[in-house]
Design a protein around this motif. Structure first.
Motif, mmCIF file in Angstrom:
data_model
loop_
_atom_site.group_PDB
_atom_site.id
_atom_site.type_symbol
_atom_site.label_atom_id
_atom_site.label_comp_id
_atom_site.label_asym_id
_atom_site.label_seq_id
_atom_site.Cartn_x
_atom_site.Cartn_y
_atom_site.Cartn_z
ATOM 1 N N LYS A 48 -4.487 -6.286 2.574
ATOM 2 C CA LYS A 48 -5.664 -5.435 2.711
ATOM 3 C C LYS A 48 -5.445 -4.114 1.956
ATOM 4 C CE LYS A 48 -6.680 -7.210 7.352
ATOM 5 N NZ LYS A 48 -6.831 -6.849 8.784
ATOM 6 N N LEU A 51 -5.378 -0.342 2.232
ATOM 7 C CA LEU A 51 -5.284 0.734 3.212
ATOM 8 C C LEU A 51 -5.423 2.081 2.506
ATOM 9 C CD1 LEU A 51 -2.270 -0.546 5.379
ATOM 10 C CD2 LEU A 51 -4.717 -1.002 5.689
ATOM 11 N N VAL A 66 -3.160 2.385 11.159
ATOM 12 C CA VAL A 66 -2.384 1.164 11.382
ATOM 13 C C VAL A 66 -0.897 1.354 11.087
ATOM 14 C CG1 VAL A 66 -4.357 -0.338 10.964
ATOM 15 C CG2 VAL A 66 -2.910 0.343 9.044
ATOM 16 N N ASP A 67 -0.525 2.457 10.420
ATOM 17 C CA ASP A 67 0.879 2.701 10.106
ATOM 18 C C ASP A 67 1.104 4.193 9.843
ATOM 19 O OD1 ASP A 67 3.504 2.026 9.822
ATOM 20 O OD2 ASP A 67 3.282 0.996 7.897
ATOM 21 N N ASN A 104 0.880 -1.163 0.000
ATOM 22 C CA ASN A 104 0.000 0.000 0.000
ATOM 23 C C ASN A 104 0.922 1.219 0.000
ATOM 24 O OD1 ASN A 104 -2.937 -0.903 0.439
ATOM 25 N ND2 ASN A 104 -1.842 -2.089 1.990
ATOM 26 N N LYS A 148 -9.160 3.089 11.379
ATOM 27 C CA LYS A 148 -8.092 3.040 12.390
ATOM 28 C C LYS A 148 -6.726 3.231 11.733
ATOM 29 C CE LYS A 148 -5.912 -0.141 15.664
ATOM 30 N NZ LYS A 148 -5.930 -1.523 16.217
ATOM 31 N N ASP A 156 -0.096 -5.343 6.693
ATOM 32 C CA ASP A 156 -1.421 -5.602 6.088
ATOM 33 C C ASP A 156 -1.376 -5.479 4.567
ATOM 34 O OD1 ASP A 156 -2.535 -6.066 8.555
ATOM 35 O OD2 ASP A 156 -3.271 -4.021 8.810
ATOM 36 N N SER A 196 3.341 1.442 3.349
ATOM 37 C CA SER A 196 3.159 0.629 4.546
ATOM 38 C C SER A 196 3.531 -0.812 4.235
ATOM 39 C CB SER A 196 1.705 0.693 5.026
ATOM 40 O OG SER A 196 1.511 -0.193 6.118
ATOM 41 N N LEU A 202 -4.706 4.114 6.987
ATOM 42 C CA LEU A 202 -5.884 3.701 7.745
ATOM 43 C C LEU A 202 -6.501 2.440 7.140
ATOM 44 C CD1 LEU A 202 -5.693 6.993 7.574
ATOM 45 C CD2 LEU A 202 -7.877 6.908 8.758
ATOM 46 N N ASP A 203 -7.033 1.573 8.021
ATOM 47 C CA ASP A 203 -7.732 0.385 7.521
ATOM 48 C C ASP A 203 -9.182 0.743 7.221
ATOM 49 O OD1 ASP A 203 -9.095 0.475 9.948
ATOM 50 O OD2 ASP A 203 -8.059 -1.257 10.808
ATOM 51 N N GLU A 204 -9.979 -0.255 6.845
ATOM 52 C CA GLU A 204 -11.357 0.010 6.421
ATOM 53 C C GLU A 204 -12.252 0.538 7.542
ATOM 54 O OE1 GLU A 204 -12.782 -4.671 6.923
ATOM 55 O OE2 GLU A 204 -12.817 -3.707 4.958
ATOM 56 N N SER A 205 -11.828 0.347 8.791
ATOM 57 C CA SER A 205 -12.616 0.855 9.919
ATOM 58 C C SER A 205 -12.229 2.285 10.284
ATOM 59 C CB SER A 205 -12.432 -0.051 11.141
ATOM 60 O OG SER A 205 -11.110 0.073 11.667
#
Length: 207
Positions: free
Chosen positions: A195, A197, A167-168, A137, A165, A192, A189, A160-163
């Motif tokens: 995923k 991001l 994360v990095d 990402n 938050k 993840d 990043s 940020l993740d899908e929620s």
């Protein structure tokens, strides 16, 4: 036939012979029909279920052509995985070296910065396709010095993740950018990777 037989007797003999020939022909016909019938009708002990071999009893090796094709496919997949791994390592090393050059100073500057900083409007962020970023990402940060003097920039990029938050985090530094000039550091990043991001510029300070 003896010549002394009278006409009636001769006719009886001829009829007797014709009946015998007809009986013989009928017998042959019945034999043929019986033969055909017996060949097309399964015997009482025969099974109508399809043949299903026990594969556990098979032995031997694959034909050489099939084995060769399988080996070639496995080699191709292995080479592709190795190539992708090498590309990821190269991308990570290159960007990490670029980021490391200004990370410490950018962190120090932003630790004293209030809010989002004075240079958020000087920066834009463009997400990079994973194929272009070796599976990471990543985002390209474009910084333009819109002032009339040389300036340095400290930038904080969050992933940020899908929620939503964080994360990095990446800290990027751009040193001594000339008036009207542009710089494009990359943030990425390494966590993840499976995923998607979202990157954002959380802080940008010109100094």
């Amino acid at each position: 036939m003896p010549r002394f037989l009278d006409g009636r007797t001769r006719r009886a003999v001829r009829l007797s012979r014709g009946a015998g020939a007809a009986a013989a022909a009928l017998g042959c016909t019945m034999l043929v029909v019986a033969g055909c019938s017996s060949s097309s009708t399964p015997s009482a002990g025969a099974s109508s279920r399809p043949f299903s071999p026990n594969v556990s009893s098979f032995s031997g090796e694959l034909p050489s052509s099939v084995a060769s094709a399988k080996s070639s496919l496995l080699a191709s997949v292995s080479a592709a995985a190795a190539s992708q791994s090498a590309a990821a390592a190269s991308f990570q090393a290159s960007v990490s070296a670029q980021v490391a050059a200004g990370r410490a100073e950018a962190q120090s500057v932003l630790a004293k910065t209030q809010g989002s900083g004075n240079a958020v409007s000087d920066t834009t962020l463009t997400g990079l396709p994973k194929a272009q970023a070796a599976g990471f990402n990543a985002a390209l940060i474009t910084v333009v010095n819109n002032t009339r003097a040389s300036a340095s920039y400290a930038i904080k990029v969050e992933f940020l993740d899908e929620s939503g938050k964080v994360v990095d985090t990446n800290f990027l530094g751009v040193k001594d950018l000339a008036p009207g000039a542009k710089a494009q550091p990359t943030a990425f990043s390494s966590i993840d990777r499976d995923k998607a991001l979202v990157a954002r510029v959380a802080q940008a300070q010109r100094y």
